[in-house]
Design an enzyme around this catalytic site. Structure first.
Site, PDB file in Angstrom:
ATOM      1  N   SER A 142       0.836  -1.196  -0.004  1.00  0.00           N
ATOM      2  CA  SER A 142      -0.121  -0.135   0.110  1.00  0.00           C
ATOM      3  C   SER A 142       0.943   1.199  -0.067  1.00  0.00           C
ATOM      4  O   SER A 142       1.754   1.365   0.572  1.00  0.00           O
ATOM      5  CB  SER A 142      -0.720  -0.144   1.238  1.00  0.00           C
ATOM      6  N   TYR A 167      -2.712  -0.305  10.018  1.00  0.00           N
ATOM      7  CA  TYR A 167      -2.679  -0.892   8.505  1.00  0.00           C
ATOM      8  C   TYR A 167      -1.548  -0.719   7.586  1.00  0.00           C
ATOM      9  O   TYR A 167      -1.011  -1.689   7.117  1.00  0.00           O
ATOM     10  CB  TYR A 167      -3.910  -0.234   7.669  1.00  0.00           C
TER      11      TYR A 167
END
Length: 368
Positions: A142, A167
């Protein structure tokens, strides 16, 4: 090739499976179909690829009625025994791991889910790739890993060690875990740092989906950091084209890698990291303006401060991926937003019989 794609009830996994099937690959898709957001959308994606919802049972292979080369299995990555059985049965050439617990803000209140899915689940994928001699593992990282980095555009060749959400930390951990397996066990791995992917069949917790839904219902939208945000919005078709190129080209050792000046994006092991974005950030207010043009609705905006876990700007340097695999994103935000809104109105029967899209456990749009 015979390819395992995890997360095929999800946004990117659904689109990737369709592209691979259309070009003739044999695809096995797995997904646990959790309720992070409306499972009806997840089942609809599966139905669109010929997987009958009524046939889905845990660990039971379901053959597509429209693609003879597609099999779906409802499976949790934490179920190591069933995952190993899947690998043993199908003997994959390559794996693309897109299954993960998504969402930056959700990780602030549900951290354990990210450790289970993104760390433990990914470890099980790595172990299977090791023991079953998989030719290439591509996996979702990501843009969130860049965290506190301010140097723009973000490049894979810079160190990214300051995440601002769990995350992001879990995705950075995936990259380090992958390198370990590439180094110790010669598993070719490629990590893909996605930059704000959007398009038809997109996630209900993402900004475009939430803004469109609210505006069509006459409700206000929440605009964080008072609108002073930029995102490298990247259309799903461009993302999938990049993933397919990656899958087809396994990572190889960088013979020029210098341990005195280590390049974080490559290694002497068969390991690499790519940014996969558009390379052209758009301001959040301009993005909203595009939705307004496409819907012919003026948004009622509520301006709010920056949320914890967010960053003000993202911008991908995609020259590494372009140089290695000739990756050139083509879709403009105007075209991409138009296609999403057309899909949204069709899927939820706007103007016919409106069907309320339920969204579970979602409070704010996720921009990262």
């Amino acid at each position: 090739m015979k390819i395992l794609v995890t997360g095929t009830a999800g946004f990117i996994g659904y689109h990737l499976a369709k592209r691979l099937l259309e070009r003739g690959d044999t695809v096995v898709g797995i997904d646990c179909i959790n309720d992070y957001y409306d499972v009806r959308l997840k089942y609809a994606r599966l139905e669109d690829t010929g997987i009958a919802t009524s046939e889905i049972e845990y660990a039971k292979p379901v053959s597509s009625t429209t693609h003879p080369n597609y099999t779906f299995i409802k499976l949790d990555l934490l179920d190591k025994e069933q995952l190993e059985l899947c690998f043993q049965t199908h003997k994959f050439d390559a794996v693309c791991n897109l299954a993960a617990q998504a969402g930056v803000r959700y990780s602030l209140t549900n951290p354990e889910v990210y450790i289970d899915s993104n760390i433990k689940g990914f470890l099980n994928i790595l172990e299977c790739c090791r023991h079953f001699k998989i030719g290439h593992l591509a996996y979702a990282s990501s843009s969130s890993v860049y965290g506190l980095n301010k140097k723009m555009p973000f490049t894979e060749h810079d160190i990214a060690d300051h995440p601002v959400s769990l995350y992001a930390a879990s995705k950075k951990a995936n990259e380090m875990m992958a390198h370990t397996y590439s180094h110790l066990f010669n598993v070719p791995t490629t990590g893909l740092r996605f930059f704000t992917v959007y398009g038809p069949w997109g996630r209900p917790d993402m900004a475009l989906f939430i803004f469109t839904k609210a505006m069509l219902e006459g409700k206000p939208i929440e605009v964080f950091n008072n609108g002073n945000m930029k995102r490298d919005f990247t259309y799903i078709d461009d993302i999938v084209s990049g993933i397919v190129r990656v899958i087809d080209t396994p990572a190889e050792p960088n013979t020029n890698w210098d341990a005195q000046q280590p390049d974080p994006a490559t290694s002497k092991a068969p390991f690499r990291i790519f940014n996969i974005g558009r390379g052209a950030p758009v301001s959040l207010l301009d993005f909203v303006s595009e939705i307004e043009k496409q819907t012919h609705i003026t948004a009622k905006k509520i301006f709010l401060p920056m949320q914890e876990g967010d960053v003000a700007e993202t911008c991908a340097d995609v020259s590494h991926l372009d140089g290695v695999l000739n990756y050139k994103p083509k879709t403009t935000v105007h075209t991409g937003v138009s296609r999403f809104i057309s899909w949204y109105k069709s899927f939820y029967k706007i103007g016919k019989q409106y069907s309320e899209p339920a969204i579970s456990d979602v409070e704010n749009p996720v921009l990262s």
